[in-house]
Design a protein around this motif. Structure first.
Motif, PDB file in Angstrom:
ATOM      1  N   ALA A  76      -0.596  27.300  30.695  1.00 52.19           N
ATOM      2  CA  ALA A  76      -1.356  28.102  32.285  1.00 52.19           C
ATOM      3  C   ALA A  76      -1.029  29.631  32.195  1.00 52.19           C
ATOM      4  N   VAL A  77      -2.675  29.394  33.093  1.00 49.16           N
ATOM      5  CA  VAL A  77      -3.227  31.520  33.339  1.00 49.16           C
ATOM      6  C   VAL A  77      -2.464  31.471  35.021  1.00 49.16           C
ATOM      7  N   VAL A  78      -1.029  32.129  35.461  1.00 50.24           N
ATOM      8  CA  VAL A  78      -1.095  32.616  36.552  1.00 50.24           C
ATOM      9  C   VAL A  78      -1.718  34.034  36.573  1.00 50.24           C
ATOM     10  N   ASP A  79      -2.336  33.818  37.789  1.00 48.85           N
ATOM     11  CA  ASP A  79      -2.991  34.507  38.455  1.00 48.85           C
ATOM     12  C   ASP A  79      -2.256  35.815  39.122  1.00 48.85           C
ATOM     13  N   LYS A  80      -1.118  35.157  40.917  1.00 44.12           N
ATOM     14  CA  LYS A  80      -0.116  35.461  41.242  1.00 44.12           C
ATOM     15  C   LYS A  80       0.591  34.621  41.744  1.00 44.12           C
ATOM     16  N   ILE A  81       1.924  35.237  41.906  1.00 44.52           N
ATOM     17  CA  ILE A  81       2.368  34.197  42.914  1.00 44.52           C
ATOM     18  C   ILE A  81       2.463  35.172  44.614  1.00 44.52           C
ATOM     19  N   GLU A  82       3.303  33.854  45.194  1.00 43.76           N
ATOM     20  CA  GLU A  82       3.964  34.809  46.194  1.00 43.76           C
ATOM     21  C   GLU A  82       5.419  34.005  46.553  1.00 43.76           C
ATOM     22  N   VAL A  83       6.625  34.624  46.855  1.00 46.82           N
ATOM     23  CA  VAL A  83       7.609  34.565  46.792  1.00 46.82           C
ATOM     24  C   VAL A  83       7.774  34.875  48.439  1.00 46.82           C
ATOM     25  N   THR A  84       8.641  33.347  49.326  1.00 53.18           N
ATOM     26  CA  THR A  84       9.023  33.596  50.784  1.00 53.18           C
ATOM     27  C   THR A  84      10.556  32.972  50.592  1.00 53.18           C
ATOM     28  N   GLU A  85      11.205  33.981  51.223  1.00 50.70           N
ATOM     29  CA  GLU A  85      12.994  33.976  51.391  1.00 50.70           C
ATOM     30  C   GLU A  85      12.694  32.793  51.688  1.00 50.70           C
ATOM     31  N   MET A  86      13.623  32.032  52.320  1.00 48.11           N
ATOM     32  CA  MET A  86      13.604  30.721  52.959  1.00 48.11           C
ATOM     33  C   MET A  86      14.879  30.941  54.038  1.00 48.11           C
ATOM     34  N   GLN A  87      15.292  30.696  55.319  1.00 43.33           N
ATOM     35  CA  GLN A  87      16.254  31.108  55.854  1.00 43.33           C
ATOM     36  C   GLN A  87      17.199  29.533  55.725  1.00 43.33           C
ATOM     37  N   PRO A  88      18.368  29.648  55.829  1.00 45.94           N
ATOM     38  CA  PRO A  88      19.558  28.765  56.143  1.00 45.94           C
ATOM     39  C   PRO A  88      18.955  28.352  57.465  1.00 45.94           C
TER      40      PRO A  88
END
Length: 102
Positions: A76-88
């Protein structure tokens, strides 16, 4: 590895991974890594070519998974990741699974 933080809470993260991450075994490797680390959730391909991952576990487990998702697998070639914290509240996922493409 315990899936709860010291205060007993489960953390949730929604992660989008962009790059060459479809058709190279990325999702299957993600499932294996998550299960080995005791993380629950799911992974699926998106029609735009990205991969989407829902992670549940302790903050340490999720940090480990996010670091792994940045590196991925050698094919794989990962260009970017976006991480979003999800609220309960979110449903508890068990075990980690692959979902159909969305």
């Amino acid at each position: 590895m315990d899936s709860l933080d010291k205060d007993g809470t489960i953390q949730n993260r929604l992660v989008r991974i962009y790059g060459r991450v479809q058709g190279v075994g990325y999702r299957e490797a993600c499932v294996r890594r998550a299960r080995a680390r005791g993380v629950t959730g799911w992974v699926r391909n998106r029609v735009d070519g990205s991969v989407e991952v829902m992670l549940q576990g302790s903050s340490e487990q999720l940090a480990d998974m996010c670091n792994w998702l940045r590196d991925g697998i050698s094919a794989a070639v990962v260009d970017k990741i976006e991480v979003t914290e999800m609220q309960p509240p979110l449903p508890r996922f068990d075990p980690f699974n692959r979902l159909p493409t969305l």
